[in-house]
Design an enzyme around this catalytic site. Structure first.
Site, PDB file in Angstrom:
ATOM      1  CG  PHE A 166      -0.259   0.398   2.511  1.00 33.86           C
ATOM      2  CD1 PHE A 166       0.009   1.731   2.807  1.00 33.86           C
ATOM      3  CD2 PHE A 166       0.144  -0.564   3.429  1.00 33.86           C
ATOM      4  CE1 PHE A 166       0.658   2.095   3.987  1.00 33.86           C
ATOM      5  CE2 PHE A 166       0.791  -0.215   4.602  1.00 33.86           C
ATOM      6  CZ  PHE A 166       1.059   1.124   4.874  1.00 33.86           C
TER       7      PHE A 166
ATOM      8  CB  CYS B 135      10.533  -0.705   3.068  1.00 26.83           C
ATOM      9  SG  CYS B 135      11.182  -0.193   1.493  1.00 26.83           S
TER      10      CYS B 135
ATOM     11  CD  GLU C  62      -5.716  -6.038  -0.147  1.00 26.37           C
ATOM     12  OE1 GLU C  62      -4.728  -5.905  -0.903  1.00 26.37           O
ATOM     13  OE2 GLU C  62      -5.750  -6.829   0.810  1.00 26.37           O
TER      14      GLU C  62
HETATM   15  P1  NAD Z   1       1.263  -6.703   3.052  1.00 25.62           P
HETATM   16  O1  NAD Z   1       2.292  -7.766   3.141  1.00 25.62           O
HETATM   17  O2  NAD Z   1       0.154  -6.718   4.027  1.00 25.62           O
HETATM   18  O3  NAD Z   1       0.560  -6.726   1.604  1.00 25.62           O
HETATM   19  C1  NAD Z   1       1.309  -6.757   0.428  1.00 25.62           C
HETATM   20  C2  NAD Z   1       0.518  -7.484  -0.643  1.00 25.62           C
HETATM   21  O4  NAD Z   1       0.263  -8.823  -0.214  1.00 25.62           O
HETATM   22  C3  NAD Z   1      -0.840  -6.856  -0.925  1.00 25.62           C
HETATM   23  O5  NAD Z   1      -1.026  -6.799  -2.322  1.00 25.62           O
HETATM   24  C4  NAD Z   1      -1.835  -7.773  -0.234  1.00 25.62           C
HETATM   25  O6  NAD Z   1      -3.047  -7.883  -0.934  1.00 25.62           O
HETATM   26  C5  NAD Z   1      -1.126  -9.109  -0.214  1.00 25.62           C
HETATM   27  N1  NAD Z   1      -1.408  -9.909   0.993  1.00 25.62           N
HETATM   28  C6  NAD Z   1      -1.673  -9.446   2.249  1.00 25.62           C
HETATM   29  N2  NAD Z   1      -1.805 -10.487   3.100  1.00 25.62           N
HETATM   30  C7  NAD Z   1      -1.617 -11.614   2.383  1.00 25.62           C
HETATM   31  C8  NAD Z   1      -1.611 -13.006   2.710  1.00 25.62           C
HETATM   32  N3  NAD Z   1      -1.835 -13.440   3.941  1.00 25.62           N
HETATM   33  N4  NAD Z   1      -1.358 -13.897   1.712  1.00 25.62           N
HETATM   34  C9  NAD Z   1      -1.113 -13.476   0.451  1.00 25.62           C
HETATM   35  N5  NAD Z   1      -1.123 -12.163   0.096  1.00 25.62           N
HETATM   36  C10 NAD Z   1      -1.364 -11.256   1.044  1.00 25.62           C
HETATM   37  O7  NAD Z   1       2.049  -5.315   3.065  1.00 25.62           O
HETATM   38  P2  NAD Z   1       1.440  -3.839   3.123  1.00 25.62           P
HETATM   39  O8  NAD Z   1       0.864  -3.631   4.474  1.00 25.62           O
HETATM   40  O9  NAD Z   1       0.595  -3.584   1.928  1.00 25.62           O
HETATM   41  O10 NAD Z   1       2.768  -2.969   2.943  1.00 25.62           O
HETATM   42  C11 NAD Z   1       3.593  -2.611   4.011  1.00 25.62           C
HETATM   43  C12 NAD Z   1       4.757  -3.563   4.135  1.00 25.62           C
HETATM   44  O11 NAD Z   1       5.490  -3.586   2.913  1.00 25.62           O
HETATM   45  C13 NAD Z   1       5.762  -3.126   5.195  1.00 25.62           C
HETATM   46  O12 NAD Z   1       6.176  -4.266   5.898  1.00 25.62           O
HETATM   47  C14 NAD Z   1       6.906  -2.537   4.386  1.00 25.62           C
HETATM   48  O13 NAD Z   1       8.168  -2.581   5.000  1.00 25.62           O
HETATM   49  C15 NAD Z   1       6.872  -3.429   3.190  1.00 25.62           C
HETATM   50  N6  NAD Z   1       7.552  -2.817   2.055  1.00 25.62           N
HETATM   51  C16 NAD Z   1       8.778  -3.289   1.760  1.00 25.62           C
HETATM   52  C17 NAD Z   1       9.499  -2.729   0.726  1.00 25.62           C
HETATM   53  C18 NAD Z   1      10.875  -3.218   0.416  1.00 25.62           C
HETATM   54  O14 NAD Z   1      11.447  -2.737  -0.544  1.00 25.62           O
HETATM   55  N7  NAD Z   1      11.450  -4.133   1.146  1.00 25.62           N
HETATM   56  C19 NAD Z   1       8.944  -1.669  -0.008  1.00 25.62           C
HETATM   57  C20 NAD Z   1       7.658  -1.230   0.305  1.00 25.62           C
HETATM   58  C21 NAD Z   1       6.968  -1.813   1.355  1.00 25.62           C
END
Ligand code: NAD
Length: 489
Positions: A154, A286, A181
């Site tokens: 997100f 991140c 989403e």
């Molecule tokens: P998230 O892991 O909750 O969601 C990421 C994606 O995974 C979304 O598209 C979501 O629909 C899907 N998803 C969520 N739960 C799932 C599940 N149980 N099984 C399969 N798919 C699932 O992450 P977020 O809250 O959208 O984003 C924030 C996180 O992303 C933070 O931890 C941040 O550090 C990380 N992030 C990392 C980087 C990097 O470069 N390392 C960059 C941006 C964000």
């Protein structure tokens, strides 16, 4: 039943160059600025994914057959469209993610830089050729994989999709994007602009949804590779599931970035950089500074950080966090740290923004005397919160940094070249900063962390991503069949 007029049209799946009418299941898209519903997003089924994969498979033979110098022409045109629509795209990001307009604009600027890099790919992927024996040549070429998927989080609705779209597609692949989403609106506009730039139908597709569609992507036999950006918990699930289905996968996870501040650090520059790093995008980066390791007596710098933090005002120069749940989680971390004996120097809890009372805001927060065993020192908080851990010397500071499960970024603030060099050598993180609070490598350098911040071999952007999005074809040719042969021919 009351009908709400949505600020944006409902988000749709995009398949074979068309927006598809939505099925039965959907969820609301809520602007975190004011808690209002601004759109709805479909929760797609396996059949919806299947349609998108078929469209991408259909487009692949002709798209991949176009020489790369011609393929990147689409991205030259696309870059000018991003520039032309910069403010509109930034406004979409602001509205659905809650960051400030300046931060949203910076995000689109980064998408432009990523697109520029893709335009340079023809210069970077020319293959190799060698006469390995008299009259016998070997050559190596990068070939696209086929249909690939990109799953986004997100926090950067515009930029993170651009980590993968331009490179993967310019290299000849066809893509299925699964946006978060929580922030799906930006991606529909990206699809329109790619079409306007001349991208053939089916090369880029969007399938919206949540966990169910991510799992379906990992399982789908028609998808060759999956890139994922999100939390470590889900990165592990996706990496395991995609690779167990014999797909290539790079999965970027969460982070806990440490900034080591030495007593010789430049006070003003350090204070403004540390504060900007921890509070930018409301700490939902991140690469955000989340823990500061204060070496020796740097109380005067900490005082300056507090002064800087107090200038950051929610709703003015600080955006919202993504949801009510996120606000509650962040505030819980602060309260637990306080209970465990840490000292709150600047408190961002219980903030309301006038006119947007239902928005999800947390003010900048600075907490001193955090100990490495506290949850706030170890876990990803993902909010505008700086946990200060005291250390007696550089060795102890590096040990604290290296004890983290994560390994995205680590920075040091010092005026000593020797100290900087030690941190560069010894910190266990993929991206290191010296007097830089957010050490994101600019193109052509690649983006990717270590340890539990990334699973998989390649980085997601830059030159490293070429290896991820392509496979090598090695060809051996004998040009003189009549000639004398030797052991190599
Ligand atoms: P998230 O892991 O909750 O969601 C990421 C994606 O995974 C979304 O598209 C979501 O629909 C899907 N998803 C969520 N739960 C799932 C599940 N149980 N099984 C399969 N798919 C699932 O992450 P977020 O809250 O959208 O984003 C924030 C996180 O992303 C933070 O931890 C941040 O550090 C990380 N992030 C990392 C980087 C990097 O470069 N390392 C960059 C941006 C964000």
């Amino acid at each position: 039943m009351e009908t709400i007029s949505l600020k944006y049209p409902e988000v749709k799946n995009y398949v074979a160059g068309r927006f598809i009418p939505n099925g039965k299941k959907s969820m609301d898209v809520i602007s975190p600025i004011n808690g209002k519903i601004i759109s709805t997003v479909p929760l797609s089924s396996h059949d919806d994914l299947d349609e998108a994969v078929k469209a991408a498979q259909k487009a692949f033979p002709s798209w991949s057959a176009i020489p790369i110098k011609e393929r990147v022409q689409v991205f030259y045109r696309y870059k000018t469209l991003l520039e032309k629509h910069m403010m509109e795209l930034a406004e979409l990001v602001r509205e659905e993610n809650g960051k400030t307009l300046d931060e949203a604009k910076a995000e689109v600027e980064k998408s432009i830089e990523l697109t520029e890099f893709a335009c340079s790919l023809p210069q970077l992927i020319s293959g190799e050729l060698l006469e390995v024996s008299k009259g016998v040549e070997c050559r190596v070429e990068h070939k696209p994989l086929g249909v690939v998927a990109s799953i986004a989080p997100f926090n950067f609705p515009n930029m993170v999709p651009h980590w993968t779209i331009p490179n993967a597609i310019a290299l000849g692949n066809c893509m299925i994007l699964k946006p978060s989403e929580q922030v799906p609106v930006s991606s529909n506009r990206i699809a329109e602009l790619l079409k306007e730039a001349g991208l053939p139908d089916g090369v880029f597709n969007i399938v919206n949804g949540d966990r169910e569609i991510v799992e379906a992507i990992c399982d789908h036999p028609g998808i060759e590779a999956v890139s994922f950006v999100g939390s470590t918990k889900v990165a592990k699930i996706v990496y395991k599931r995609a690779t167990s289905n014999l797909k290539r996968c790079v999965a970027l996870g969460g982070a806990k970035n440490h900034l080591i501040v030495m007593p010789d650090a430049h006070p003003d520059m350090t204070a403004s950089n540390v504060t900007a790093s921890m509070s930018g995008c409301a700490g939902q980066r991140c690469m955000a500074a989340s823990a500061m390791v204060a070496v020796g007596n740097i109380d005067s710098i900490i005082q300056k950080i507090c002064d800087e933090a107090k200038k950051i005002v929610p709703g003015k120069n600080l955006g919202s966090v993504i949801s009510k749940e996120a606000k509650e989680r962040i505030e819980r971390y602060i309260t637990e740290a306080e209970k465990a004996g840490a000292k709150i120097l600047v408190d961002g809890r219980n903030r309301k923004v006038e006119g947007n009372e239902n928005g999800f805001y947390v003010g900048p927060t600075v907490i001193d005397f955090v100990t490495p065993d506290m949850a706030i020192a170890k876990e990803e908080v993902f909010g505008p919160v700086l946990a200060i851990i005291r250390a007696k010397d550089l060795d102890e500071a590096i040990a604290i940094e290296n004890s983290s499960d994560y390994g995205n970024a680590a920075s040091v603030f010092t005026q000593s070249g020797g100290i900087a060099r030690q941190v560069m050598e010894r910190a266990s993180a993929g991206m290191i900063g010296v007097n830089v609070g957010v050490p994101v490598p600019r193109e052509p350098f690649s983006f990717g962390g270590w340890n539990e911040s990334k699973f998989g071999v390649c980085d997601i952007t830059g030159k490293s991503s070429i290896e991820f999005w392509t496979k090598l074809k090695k060809t051996t040719v004998k040009w003189n069949p009549e000639g004398k042969t030797n052991w190599m021919s």
